[in-house]
Enzyme design. Structure first.
Site, short mmCIF file in Angstrom:
data_model
loop_
_atom_site.label_atom_id
_atom_site.label_comp_id
_atom_site.label_asym_id
_atom_site.label_seq_id
_atom_site.Cartn_x
_atom_site.Cartn_y
_atom_site.Cartn_z
N THR A 76 -16.18 1.74 2.75
CA THR A 76 -14.73 1.82 2.92
C THR A 76 -14.34 3.30 2.99
OG1 THR A 76 -14.24 2.03 0.56
CG2 THR A 76 -14.41 -0.22 1.41
N LYS A 80 -12.31 2.37 -14.85
CA LYS A 80 -12.82 1.03 -14.53
C LYS A 80 -13.28 0.28 -15.78
CE LYS A 80 -11.87 1.17 -10.16
NZ LYS A 80 -10.81 0.30 -9.61
N ASP A 125 0.85 -1.20 0.00
CA ASP A 125 0.00 0.00 0.00
C ASP A 125 0.88 1.24 0.00
OD1 ASP A 125 -2.06 2.07 0.78
OD2 ASP A 125 -3.28 0.28 1.02
N ASN A 171 -5.80 -4.17 -6.44
CA ASN A 171 -6.94 -3.57 -5.74
C ASN A 171 -6.77 -2.07 -5.47
OD1 ASN A 171 -9.23 -3.61 -3.54
ND2 ASN A 171 -7.40 -2.86 -2.50
N TYR A 219 -13.07 8.17 -13.14
CA TYR A 219 -13.28 6.89 -12.46
C TYR A 219 -13.96 5.88 -13.39
CZ TYR A 219 -14.20 3.59 -8.68
OH TYR A 219 -14.23 2.46 -7.89
N ILE A 265 -19.65 -0.21 -1.39
CA ILE A 265 -19.10 -0.93 -0.23
C ILE A 265 -18.62 0.11 0.77
CG2 ILE A 265 -17.46 -2.73 0.47
CD1 ILE A 265 -19.36 -3.59 -1.85
P1 NAI Z 1 -9.94 2.33 0.11
O1 NAI Z 1 -9.69 3.77 -0.14
O2 NAI Z 1 -10.37 1.87 1.45
O3 NAI Z 1 -8.64 1.49 -0.28
C1 NAI Z 1 -7.81 1.79 -1.35
C2 NAI Z 1 -6.38 1.56 -0.91
O4 NAI Z 1 -5.53 1.82 -2.03
C3 NAI Z 1 -5.93 2.53 0.22
O5 NAI Z 1 -5.37 1.79 1.28
C4 NAI Z 1 -4.91 3.44 -0.45
O6 NAI Z 1 -3.88 3.85 0.41
C5 NAI Z 1 -4.40 2.54 -1.56
N1 NAI Z 1 -3.82 3.31 -2.66
C6 NAI Z 1 -4.34 4.40 -3.27
N2 NAI Z 1 -3.50 4.84 -4.22
C7 NAI Z 1 -2.43 4.01 -4.20
C8 NAI Z 1 -1.24 3.93 -4.96
N3 NAI Z 1 -0.96 4.83 -5.91
N4 NAI Z 1 -0.39 2.92 -4.69
C9 NAI Z 1 -0.65 2.02 -3.73
N5 NAI Z 1 -1.75 2.04 -2.98
C10 NAI Z 1 -2.64 3.02 -3.22
O7 NAI Z 1 -10.98 1.91 -1.00
P2 NAI Z 1 -11.71 0.54 -1.34
O8 NAI Z 1 -13.13 0.85 -1.44
O9 NAI Z 1 -11.27 -0.57 -0.48
O10 NAI Z 1 -11.19 0.32 -2.83
C11 NAI Z 1 -10.51 -0.83 -3.27
C12 NAI Z 1 -10.77 -1.01 -4.75
O11 NAI Z 1 -12.16 -1.30 -4.94
C13 NAI Z 1 -10.48 0.23 -5.60
O12 NAI Z 1 -9.87 -0.17 -6.81
C14 NAI Z 1 -11.86 0.79 -5.86
O13 NAI Z 1 -11.90 1.55 -7.06
C15 NAI Z 1 -12.68 -0.48 -5.96
N6 NAI Z 1 -14.11 -0.28 -5.74
C16 NAI Z 1 -14.60 0.17 -4.54
C17 NAI Z 1 -15.95 0.37 -4.36
C18 NAI Z 1 -16.55 0.84 -3.06
O14 NAI Z 1 -17.75 1.09 -3.02
N7 NAI Z 1 -15.80 0.97 -2.00
C19 NAI Z 1 -16.88 0.14 -5.47
C20 NAI Z 1 -16.27 -0.32 -6.67
C21 NAI Z 1 -14.94 -0.52 -6.79
#
Ligand code: NAI
Length: 253
Positions: free
Chosen positions: A193, A162, A37, A90, A158, A191
């Site tokens: 988060t 995707k 991360d 992710n 976004y 979700i």
């Molecule tokens: P989150 O914000 O909790 O987690 C994302 C993580 O990615 C964070 O820990 C952040 O530090 C890390 N990150 C961001 N940029 C980075 C980089 N350049 N290099 C390394 N790490 C990096 O968000 P969440 O919801 O857990 O998202 C995870 C995945 O799921 C993402 O790809 C998001 O687009 C996708 N997603 C999430 C949805 C939701 O409703 N939460 C819906 C659809 C997709």
């Protein structure tokens, strides 16, 4: 589900949300996990939770949009655990700030979302798949979104990113179909988060989103993690190139 003891998983964005839940799910099945991360403290906390539950994990800082950083992340995973079987791309971001119309979106902000969500997914596969091949094959799961099937007004970066993740997934799946590396994408609905925190702060938006989700509830990170880990497991041995929504029925409507 297939036991993953002896296997090694690399999860980007594993320091929170869906990534953390995925790392915990892999560990619960017996796999060793490299938690990567940008937020190293978050990744270390995930690794600590896995260790406390009796699993094997380590943490590494990465910027998935930076090729040198991704290369080092993969090398660190192999150095720590001796092999690599699964990659979960992710890590992801959405455009900062409230939804703004396309003509007001800053090019740099647009490009950063594509760099992290699309180039980051490409770079992860570019550097991890050779190691997965060396291990005799395995699987990759890329995080798309319902916004990779539909779109939302006001955040063009976004939705664009995707949709691209799905295309990239299909291309990679075809490349490695006969080489033992399966590549799929998943599409979470809403979700709870860090990424969706702002949505949950607004009662009206929360109520509207719940209303338009056929199950009338939001998803939990663990519900996405289970799908991701299933797609990596041998139980999904004939599944590649697919896009799998987990969205409470959203896309059916
Ligand atoms: P989150 O914000 O909790 O987690 C994302 C993580 O990615 C964070 O820990 C952040 O530090 C890390 N990150 C961001 N940029 C980075 C980089 N350049 N290099 C390394 N790490 C990096 O968000 P969440 O919801 O857990 O998202 C995870 C995945 O799921 C993402 O790809 C998001 O687009 C996708 N997603 C999430 C949805 C939701 O409703 N939460 C819906 C659809 C997709």
């Amino acid at each position: 589900m297939t036991d993953m003891t002896g296997k090694v998983a690399l999860v980007t964005g594993g320091g929170s949300g869906i990534g953390r839940a995925t790392a915990l799910e892999f560990a619960g099945r017996g796999a060793a996990v490299m938690v990567a991360d940008f937020n190293l403290e978050g990744a270390q906390e995930t690794a600590r939770q896995i260790g406390a539950a009796g699993g094997r994990a380590a943490a590494v800082k990465v910027d998935v949009a930076d090729e040198g950083s991704v290369k080092a992340m993969v090398a660190e995973a192999v150095a720590a655990f001796g092999r690599l079987d699964y990659l979960v791309n992710n890590a992801g971001i959405s455009a900062a700030g409230p939804n703004v119309p396309l003509h007001e979106v800053d090019l740099k902000a647009f490009e950063r979302v594509l760099d992290v969500n699309v180039a980051g997914t490409f770079l992860g596969m570019k550097h991890a798949i050779p190691e997965i091949l060396k291990a005799g094959g395995g699987a990759v799961v890329n995080l798309a979104s319902t916004m990779g099937e539909r779109a939302s007004a006001g955040d063009p970066s976004y939705s664009t990113s995707k949709h691209a993740v799905r295309g990239l997934t299909q291309s990679a799946a075809l490349t490695y179909a006969t080489l033992g590396v399966r590549v799929n994408s998943v599409g979470p609905g809403v979700i709870r988060t860090g990424m969706t925190e702002a949505i949950f702060e607004d009662e009206q938006t929360t109520a509207w989103l719940k209303g338009v989700t056929p199950m009338h509830r939001f998803g939990e990170p663990s519900e996405i993690a289970k799908l991701i880990v299933f797609l990596c497991s041998d139980d999904a041995s004939y599944i590649t190139g697919g896009y799998y929504p987990a969205d409470g029925g959203w896309l059916a409507g």
